[in-house]
Every structure is written in structure tokens, then in C-alpha cells.
Design a protein around this motif. Sequence first.
Motif, PDB file in Angstrom:
ATOM      1  N   ASN A 142      37.689  42.943  47.200  1.00 38.00           N
ATOM      2  CA  ASN A 142      37.611  43.985  48.226  1.00 38.00           C
ATOM      3  C   ASN A 142      36.182  44.483  48.412  1.00 38.00           C
ATOM      4  O   ASN A 142      35.795  44.856  49.512  1.00 38.00           O
ATOM      5  CB  ASN A 142      38.520  45.162  47.878  1.00 38.00           C
ATOM      6  CG  ASN A 142      39.972  44.853  48.123  1.00 38.00           C
ATOM      7  OD1 ASN A 142      40.302  43.975  48.899  1.00 38.00           O
ATOM      8  ND2 ASN A 142      40.839  45.572  47.437  1.00 38.00           N
ATOM      9  N   LYS A 143      35.407  44.478  47.347  1.00 39.43           N
ATOM     10  CA  LYS A 143      34.044  45.009  47.398  1.00 39.43           C
ATOM     11  C   LYS A 143      33.047  44.020  48.000  1.00 39.43           C
ATOM     12  O   LYS A 143      32.293  44.369  48.909  1.00 39.43           O
ATOM     13  CB  LYS A 143      33.601  45.425  45.999  1.00 39.43           C
ATOM     14  CG  LYS A 143      32.300  46.149  45.942  1.00 39.43           C
ATOM     15  CD  LYS A 143      32.015  46.637  44.542  1.00 39.43           C
ATOM     16  CE  LYS A 143      30.733  47.434  44.505  1.00 39.43           C
ATOM     17  NZ  LYS A 143      30.458  47.954  43.163  1.00 39.43           N
TER      18      LYS A 143
ATOM     19  N   LEU B  53      35.821  37.677  49.692  1.00 42.19           N
ATOM     20  CA  LEU B  53      36.417  36.523  49.019  1.00 42.19           C
ATOM     21  C   LEU B  53      35.420  35.383  48.833  1.00 42.19           C
ATOM     22  O   LEU B  53      35.345  34.790  47.756  1.00 42.19           O
ATOM     23  CB  LEU B  53      37.635  36.032  49.806  1.00 42.19           C
ATOM     24  CG  LEU B  53      38.390  34.847  49.218  1.00 42.19           C
ATOM     25  CD1 LEU B  53      38.943  35.209  47.843  1.00 42.19           C
ATOM     26  CD2 LEU B  53      39.494  34.409  50.136  1.00 42.19           C
ATOM     27  N   ASP B  54      34.616  35.097  49.846  1.00 48.90           N
ATOM     28  CA  ASP B  54      33.671  33.984  49.759  1.00 48.90           C
ATOM     29  C   ASP B  54      32.651  34.205  48.651  1.00 48.90           C
ATOM     30  O   ASP B  54      32.403  33.320  47.830  1.00 48.90           O
ATOM     31  CB  ASP B  54      32.972  33.782  51.107  1.00 48.90           C
ATOM     32  CG  ASP B  54      32.194  32.485  51.174  1.00 48.90           C
ATOM     33  OD1 ASP B  54      32.774  31.443  50.789  1.00 48.90           O
ATOM     34  OD2 ASP B  54      31.023  32.506  51.593  1.00 48.90           O
ATOM     35  N   ALA B  55      32.072  35.394  48.602  1.00 51.81           N
ATOM     36  CA  ALA B  55      31.074  35.712  47.568  1.00 51.81           C
ATOM     37  C   ALA B  55      31.703  35.728  46.176  1.00 51.81           C
ATOM     38  O   ALA B  55      31.093  35.255  45.209  1.00 51.81           O
ATOM     39  CB  ALA B  55      30.416  37.050  47.867  1.00 51.81           C
ATOM     40  N   ALA B  56      32.914  36.230  46.064  1.00 54.22           N
ATOM     41  CA  ALA B  56      33.590  36.290  44.770  1.00 54.22           C
ATOM     42  C   ALA B  56      33.915  34.887  44.258  1.00 54.22           C
ATOM     43  O   ALA B  56      33.736  34.603  43.067  1.00 54.22           O
ATOM     44  CB  ALA B  56      34.863  37.121  44.876  1.00 54.22           C
ATOM     45  N   ILE B  57      34.361  33.998  45.144  1.00 52.62           N
ATOM     46  CA  ILE B  57      34.672  32.624  44.728  1.00 52.62           C
ATOM     47  C   ILE B  57      33.399  31.879  44.340  1.00 52.62           C
ATOM     48  O   ILE B  57      33.370  31.147  43.352  1.00 52.62           O
ATOM     49  CB  ILE B  57      35.453  31.884  45.831  1.00 52.62           C
ATOM     50  CG1 ILE B  57      36.878  32.428  45.899  1.00 52.62           C
ATOM     51  CG2 ILE B  57      35.477  30.387  45.593  1.00 52.62           C
ATOM     52  CD1 ILE B  57      37.737  31.832  46.983  1.00 52.62           C
ATOM     53  N   ARG B  58      32.322  32.084  45.099  1.00 51.13           N
ATOM     54  CA  ARG B  58      31.056  31.434  44.741  1.00 51.13           C
ATOM     55  C   ARG B  58      30.557  31.905  43.379  1.00 51.13           C
ATOM     56  O   ARG B  58      30.108  31.100  42.550  1.00 51.13           O
ATOM     57  CB  ARG B  58      29.983  31.719  45.815  1.00 51.13           C
ATOM     58  CG  ARG B  58      29.885  30.613  46.840  1.00 51.13           C
ATOM     59  CD  ARG B  58      28.676  30.741  47.728  1.00 51.13           C
ATOM     60  NE  ARG B  58      28.963  31.665  48.832  1.00 51.13           N
ATOM     61  CZ  ARG B  58      28.353  32.845  49.007  1.00 51.13           C
ATOM     62  NH1 ARG B  58      27.423  33.246  48.188  1.00 51.13           N
ATOM     63  NH2 ARG B  58      28.680  33.612  50.016  1.00 51.13           N
TER      64      ARG B  58
ATOM     65  N   SER C 150      45.436  30.169  46.807  1.00 51.95           N
ATOM     66  CA  SER C 150      46.327  30.823  45.857  1.00 51.95           C
ATOM     67  C   SER C 150      45.562  31.018  44.544  1.00 51.95           C
ATOM     68  O   SER C 150      45.064  30.050  43.964  1.00 51.95           O
ATOM     69  CB  SER C 150      47.562  29.962  45.639  1.00 51.95           C
ATOM     70  OG  SER C 150      48.487  30.651  44.852  1.00 51.95           O
ATOM     71  N   LEU C 151      45.463  32.267  44.087  1.00 54.54           N
ATOM     72  CA  LEU C 151      44.681  32.587  42.887  1.00 54.54           C
ATOM     73  C   LEU C 151      45.486  33.420  41.907  1.00 54.54           C
ATOM     74  O   LEU C 151      46.333  34.215  42.302  1.00 54.54           O
ATOM     75  CB  LEU C 151      43.427  33.393  43.267  1.00 54.54           C
ATOM     76  CG  LEU C 151      42.358  32.729  44.111  1.00 54.54           C
ATOM     77  CD1 LEU C 151      41.338  33.763  44.544  1.00 54.54           C
ATOM     78  CD2 LEU C 151      41.688  31.621  43.336  1.00 54.54           C
ATOM     79  N   ASN C 152      45.225  33.235  40.620  1.00 56.12           N
ATOM     80  CA  ASN C 152      45.694  34.155  39.586  1.00 56.12           C
ATOM     81  C   ASN C 152      44.556  35.129  39.338  1.00 56.12           C
ATOM     82  O   ASN C 152      43.540  34.763  38.745  1.00 56.12           O
ATOM     83  CB  ASN C 152      46.014  33.413  38.288  1.00 56.12           C
ATOM     84  CG  ASN C 152      47.388  32.833  38.284  1.00 56.12           C
ATOM     85  OD1 ASN C 152      48.264  33.300  38.995  1.00 56.12           O
ATOM     86  ND2 ASN C 152      47.598  31.810  37.482  1.00 56.12           N
ATOM     87  N   ILE C 153      44.706  36.366  39.803  1.00 58.71           N
ATOM     88  CA  ILE C 153      43.613  37.325  39.673  1.00 58.71           C
ATOM     89  C   ILE C 153      44.107  38.616  39.060  1.00 58.71           C
ATOM     90  O   ILE C 153      45.263  39.001  39.213  1.00 58.71           O
ATOM     91  CB  ILE C 153      42.918  37.607  41.024  1.00 58.71           C
ATOM     92  CG1 ILE C 153      43.916  38.000  42.086  1.00 58.71           C
ATOM     93  CG2 ILE C 153      42.125  36.431  41.481  1.00 58.71           C
ATOM     94  CD1 ILE C 153      43.275  38.374  43.399  1.00 58.71           C
ATOM     95  N   SER C 154      43.212  39.283  38.358  1.00 58.38           N
ATOM     96  CA  SER C 154      43.515  40.572  37.742  1.00 58.38           C
ATOM     97  C   SER C 154      43.297  41.685  38.756  1.00 58.38           C
ATOM     98  O   SER C 154      42.786  41.465  39.858  1.00 58.38           O
ATOM     99  CB  SER C 154      42.612  40.784  36.523  1.00 58.38           C
ATOM    100  OG  SER C 154      41.270  40.826  36.924  1.00 58.38           O
ATOM    101  N   ALA C 155      43.665  42.884  38.372  1.00 57.94           N
ATOM    102  CA  ALA C 155      43.450  44.050  39.234  1.00 57.94           C
ATOM    103  C   ALA C 155      41.956  44.255  39.464  1.00 57.94           C
ATOM    104  O   ALA C 155      41.531  44.594  40.569  1.00 57.94           O
ATOM    105  CB  ALA C 155      44.078  45.289  38.608  1.00 57.94           C
ATOM    106  N   ALA C 156      41.149  44.012  38.445  1.00 63.49           N
ATOM    107  CA  ALA C 156      39.693  44.130  38.596  1.00 63.49           C
ATOM    108  C   ALA C 156      39.163  43.047  39.528  1.00 63.49           C
ATOM    109  O   ALA C 156      38.214  43.280  40.290  1.00 63.49           O
ATOM    110  CB  ALA C 156      39.018  44.031  37.228  1.00 63.49           C
TER     111      ALA C 156
END
Length: 77
Positions: free
Chosen positions: A60-61, A64-69, A48-54
Motif C-alpha cells: 500500500n505504501k 506492488l511493482d516496487a515491492a515485488i522488485r 497470487s502471493l502469500n503475504i503478511s500484514a506488514a
Amino acid sequence: MSRICQITGKRARVGNNVSHSKRRTKRKFNVNLFKKKLYWVEQDCWVSLNISAAGLRTINKIGLDAAIRKAAEKGYL
């Protein structure tokens, strides 16, 4: 919970309301935040994350794994 994106680190900014007579009063520019529940395949769990539209576009680009790292090494999580 403060209004900070956990992926990009975006937070509310401060600016001015400017009236027709050029009078300035303080205002806040909030971030476009969502509370999202995403499935993390590598860890086999829901996150569960609080994330912005960006932040959503980043996930998406690059995934999820790379973005969290990337967010963890920058200290946003």
C-alpha cells in the motif's frame, strides 16, 4: 508451502511458553499470513502471493511493482 511472506521475508520464529511456575516449553510464533490475489498493472496480470500484514502495508505504501522488485533482489520471491 512454508509460512514465509513473499514480500518481507518474515517467517515463523521459535520461543518459549512460560508457565506460572516459570517452566519453559518450546512454541512457535507464526506469521500473520494471507493468500492474496493482486492485479499487477505494469505486467497486466494477476499475481497470487502469500503475504503478511506488514507486506500488505508495504504494498500500500510503495506500490506492488516496487515491492515485488525489492523482494526479488533480496531473494524472497
